[in-house]
Design a protein around this motif. Structure first.
Motif, PDB file in Angstrom:
ATOM      1  N   GLU A 199      -4.602   4.165   7.230  1.00 21.30           N
ATOM      2  CA  GLU A 199      -5.093   5.284   6.568  1.00 21.30           C
ATOM      3  C   GLU A 199      -5.974   4.743   5.512  1.00 21.30           C
ATOM      4  O   GLU A 199      -7.046   5.388   5.249  1.00 21.30           O
TER       5      GLU A 199
ATOM      6  N   SER B  94       1.042   2.356   8.884  1.00 20.85           N
ATOM      7  CA  SER B  94       0.459   3.468   8.784  1.00 20.85           C
ATOM      8  C   SER B  94      -0.266   3.711   7.458  1.00 20.85           C
ATOM      9  O   SER B  94      -1.571   4.326   7.735  1.00 20.85           O
ATOM     10  N   PHE B  95       0.046   3.349   6.324  1.00 22.27           N
ATOM     11  CA  PHE B  95      -0.474   3.420   4.945  1.00 22.27           C
ATOM     12  C   PHE B  95      -1.902   2.583   5.365  1.00 22.27           C
ATOM     13  O   PHE B  95      -2.838   3.029   4.734  1.00 22.27           O
TER      14      PHE B  95
ATOM     15  N   LEU C 141       0.631  -1.214   0.180  1.00 23.15           N
ATOM     16  CA  LEU C 141       0.040  -0.037   0.019  1.00 23.15           C
ATOM     17  C   LEU C 141       0.862   1.359  -0.007  1.00 23.15           C
ATOM     18  O   LEU C 141       0.255   2.408   0.110  1.00 23.15           O
TER      19      LEU C 141
END
Lengths: 413, 428
Positions: free
Chosen positions: A89, A85-86, A43
């Motif tokens: 999100e 984190s990606f 991602l």
């Protein structure tokens, strides 16, 4: 979109995507790479189509994916942290798509459950920030718990304020009693975000109580909170600050009194706020605006006051008054009042810059759009002072459109 | 909406400014025609140095103070400007100790709204850097502070007023004349891309992934640098001059160049009192929650069918190649004012000029008339920047209400558009 069309594949260096330097943080032992992290690895700056497909898959198993991703977050900001984190999100944005309420709800629930197991404050704050975007009332208790920890306090408070519900408001209010020092002051100030209607009736008094014991440095934040809450009891403190030596504190106090005058619920309280402004700065734009914001515009009863302000030696006040007369008052009775004021004072030669004031009044008449002013303005084309004649000509043009100057000249002659 | 808020949200007057002669003004503490105007600059990075230049070159201006959270910058700037200019770390101390007429706010955008409002409430006029704010919601707070204090506000981009419009090869006056006289027809499509003369600097202003935390150097007050932004561990890339690559402080090349490019377009299209209603982006997705990435294209549609197409030309397809900058059913205008039909270029000299705008901030300061690009029309072009970035981040088509300035039926997009500040900082 095909990858061949990409011009830049790794924005900002994209070290994680290139498998750059890895960190060996203390928390890395807790990491695990399961299906969620496998998806997450794909991602990093993904094409939207791939990203959307992966987000859908992750959301289907949010209850297991979120803890796995959360376990890979830590303060060292290593490659796994970036990937997780990606993925978080992607899940956050996909779950918040309108019409996806069940997905939002299950994601938020999983995020809240993961807070306790976060490796460190940075990891916890990443999760809290996701909750700031998708959290609701059900997540409020978990966020309120984070208020107890220094490292997650600010993030949790931001999230609760952004959720913005009565539940969130009460969670902050309830934990205020046990909070100390900076956290107590900041929590009290945060209560103002929720608006008077949402608040428990005791909240303004609670905030005022914190202000009473606050340091001078913390006072401005609490003034602002009480102004937002429409708490008139803060008006004297604001008035004192407005007259004080510190111009930066006076600036905050000035803004707070304007806000207070808008937010107070009773006429007496509004009057108290405006009175403090007037006591400190009788002839100022903030005082004038606060008064005008709270008086009727329709009947023109404020026009004499504004004409007085238009006569101010302070050009900022003069122009602000002129603009109010131009923009906020309609009708020929107002025009008559302005003309009457002009005529009554026309021989008032002792006054400062009377010619300048006359030009301001003429400009106001020209820009108010009331053609009833035209005969008066035409009469000024015969004024002995050239500047007045010129102002009158411009005002007539403003009022009537671009008139044939020859016709005006003919009128003068 | 309260009476007060409604006033602040008012569109700028469509009538020509009635410019008062400056020689008639200038008393009671305000600068008169022969007085020098006292300026102070907050933020002494690259753009801050530019603002020092604006002040030093202006014979009507006097630089009285500079301010930055990095002490080395304060020191270097004081050495550069000389004289009796004084330096500060905290802008509040600067306001306390100086007699300032105009404050230049040249800090990163997460500070813009706060410092603009502080200066306005302190009775100063403001010369503000773009983007005007970091979020959509902050703009109305500035407009309200301008109104309640009777100040004048200038945003630091100027292409609606004068100057060749970047790579388009022409200033916007002839374009405005063609559009306002209906020679291109309606609705219009405007393309803003490297192919029409506008480099978006998308890759220049991306952040860096995976940077390990560092100890802040002694030179910087990092907590004051962060101010209203959420706390994040320090890295040198996070702060100036590369802060544009992090969402908490700015919004990449789109936010850096957006108001330069989009403000004149809003003006040409006569959209100074409205905003697009549909926004859709093509970009890598998901974006990182902290680090700004690349984007490809953003399309924004207004309710009347006018359309803006932004293309970075640094990611994704390039659909604007060989296309006109502005296109309507009756005509097109390409770079260097090549038109279809050709006679449009000749006709333009015969067309009436647009309404005059005040393009000299000294005139605004001395006459108290609104500057051509002010807190109202500036906020509208500022909104375009944030609409585009919200669409990039959410990855979905957004629907925006130009009246309420909120997204329709999209709570998370609204949470991006209106974010609370880290206390003790907050907007009045």
């Amino acid at each position: 979109m095909s990858k061949e069309t990409k011009k830049v594949q790794n924005p900002g260096g994209g070290r994680a995507q290139r498998g750059g330097r890895r960190h060996s943080g203390a928390a890395s032992g807790a990491k695990k790479r399961g299906p969620a992290m496998t998806a997450a690895a794909k991602l990093v700056w993904a094409d939207a189509k791939d990203g959307e497909a992966a987000a859908k898959q992750l959301l289907k198993s949010a209850a297991s994916a979120v803890p796995e991703l959360a376990a890979n977050l830590n303060a060292s900001n290593d490659e796994a942290t970036v990937q997780a984190s990606f993925a978080l999100e992607a899940m956050t944005m996909a779950a918040s798509t309108p019409g996806q309420e069940p997905r939002r709800s299950s994601l938020a629930s999983a995020l809240a459950k993961a807070l306790d197991g976060a490796a460190d404050d940075v990891a916890r704050n990443v999760l809290i920030r996701a909750l700031q975007l998708v959290g609701g009332d059900k997540e409020v208790p978990a966020l309120a718990k984070c208020l107890e920890h220094e490292g997650s306090f600010d993030a949790a408070l931001l999230a609760l304020r952004q959720i913005g519900s009565e539940e969130a408001c009460l969670a902050i209010a309830n934990s205020l009693a046990s909070a100390k020092g900076r956290r107590r002051t900041v929590q009290a100030a945060a209560l103002a975000d929720f608006g008077y209607s949402c608040c428990h009736p005791d909240i303004p008094d609670q905030v005022a109580g914190v202000l009473a014991k606050a340091s001078p440095a913390d006072a401005p934040m609490l003034w602002a909170a009480l102004a937002k809450l429409g708490y008139a009891g803060v008006a004297p403190a604001l008035g004192k600050a407005l007259k004080g030596e510190s111009k930066s504190r006076a600036a905050v106090a000035r803004g707070c009194l304007s806000l207070l005058a808008r937010n107070c619920l009773t006429e007496d309280d509004v009057a108290a706020a405006i009175a403090e402004l007037f006591k400190a700065e009788r002839e100022s734009v903030p005082s004038m605006m606060a008064l005008m914001d709270n008086t009727g515009e329709e009947d023109g009863s404020s026009v004499p006051y504004l004409l007085g302000m238009a006569s101010s030696e302070d050009k900022v006040v003069q122009e602000a008054a002129a603009n109010l007369l131009i923009e906020d008052f309609v009708g020929s009775s107002v025009t008559e009042t302005i003309i009457h004021y002009y005529q009554v004072h026309k021989d008032d030669t002792g006054k400062h810059d009377w010619s300048g004031l006359r030009q301001v009044l003429i400009r106001v008449l020209g820009r108010r759009g009331d053609v009833a002013a035209r005969p008066f303005l035409m009469s000024l084309l015969h004024d002995p002072e050239a500047a007045i004649r010129k102002s009158a000509m411009e005002a007539i043009e403003n009022l009537m459109g671009q008139l044939d100057r020859r016709a005006l000249v003919a009128a003068i002659l | 909406m309260s009476k007060k808020t409604a006033r602040a949200a008012k569109s700028p007057s469509k009538t020509a400014p009635n410019i008062v002669k400056s020689e008639t003004l200038g008393s009671a503490g305000r600068p008169g025609a022969n007085d020098r105007i006292n300026h102070a600059v907050i933020g002494l990075g690259g753009m801050g140095q530019g603002h020092l230049g604006y002040v030093l070159k202006d014979p009507q201006a006097k630089l009285v103070a500079v301010c930055d959270v990095m002490q080395s910058r304060v020191k270097a700037s004081l050495e550069k400007v000389g004289g009796d200019c004084r330096g500060y770390r905290d802008f509040r101390e600067m306001i306390d100790h100086e007699d300032i007429d105009v404050v230049h706010v040249v800090t990163p955008p997460h500070w813009h709204a706060l410092q603009n409002i502080y200066a306005l409430d302190a009775g100063c006029d403001v010369w503000a850097e773009k983007p005007m704010t970091r979020t959509i919601a902050e703009g109305l707070h500035i407009a309200e502070a301008v109104r309640r204090n009777g100040r004048v506000f200038r945003l630091n981009t100027w292409f609606r007023l004068y100057g060749a419009f970047y790579g388009l090869g022409v200033d916007i006056k002839p374009l405005k004349k063609l559009v306002q006289n209906g020679l291109l027809g309606w609705p219009l499509t405007v393309r803003i891309s490297a192919h029409t003369g506008f480099a978006w600097k998308a890759s220049m202003w991306t952040g860096k992934l995976g940077l390990p935390p560092e100890k802040p150097p002694a030179d910087i007050d990092y907590d004051l640098w962060l101010g209203p932004a959420p706390y994040k561990p320090y890295t040198s890339h996070r702060v100036s001059p590369s802060f544009r690559g992090y969402w908490d402080y700015d919004g990449g090349g789109l936010a850096d160049m957006g108001q330069h490019y989009l403000d004149p377009v809003q003006y040409i299209l006569d959209k100074d009192d409205t905003s697009p209603t549909e926004i859709e982006a093509t970009a890598p997705w998901p974006q990182h929650p902290d680090v700004v990435g690349l984007w490809g294209q953003v399309e924004m549609k207004y309710a009347d069918g006018c359309k803006l197409i932004l293309e970075s030309c640094e990611w994704g397809p390039e659909e604007t190649k060989d296309k006109p900058f502005i296109e309507g059913p009756l005509g097109k205008v390409y770079r260097n004012f090549r038109t279809e039909p050709e006679r449009l270029a000749e006709l333009v000299v015969e067309l009436p000029d647009p309404e005059p705008q005040i393009s000299d901030f000294n005139v605004s300061i001395r006459t108290r008339q609104k500057f051509g690009l002010n807190e109202l029309n500036g906020n509208r072009s500022n909104i375009l920047v944030h609409l585009a970035n919200c669409a990039i981040r959410t990855g979905r088509k957004l629907h925006f209400d130009p009246e309420t300035l909120r997204f329709r039926n999209d709570e998370t997009a609204n949470r991006l558009a209106e974010q609370p500040m880290r206390l003790p900082w907050g907007l009045l």
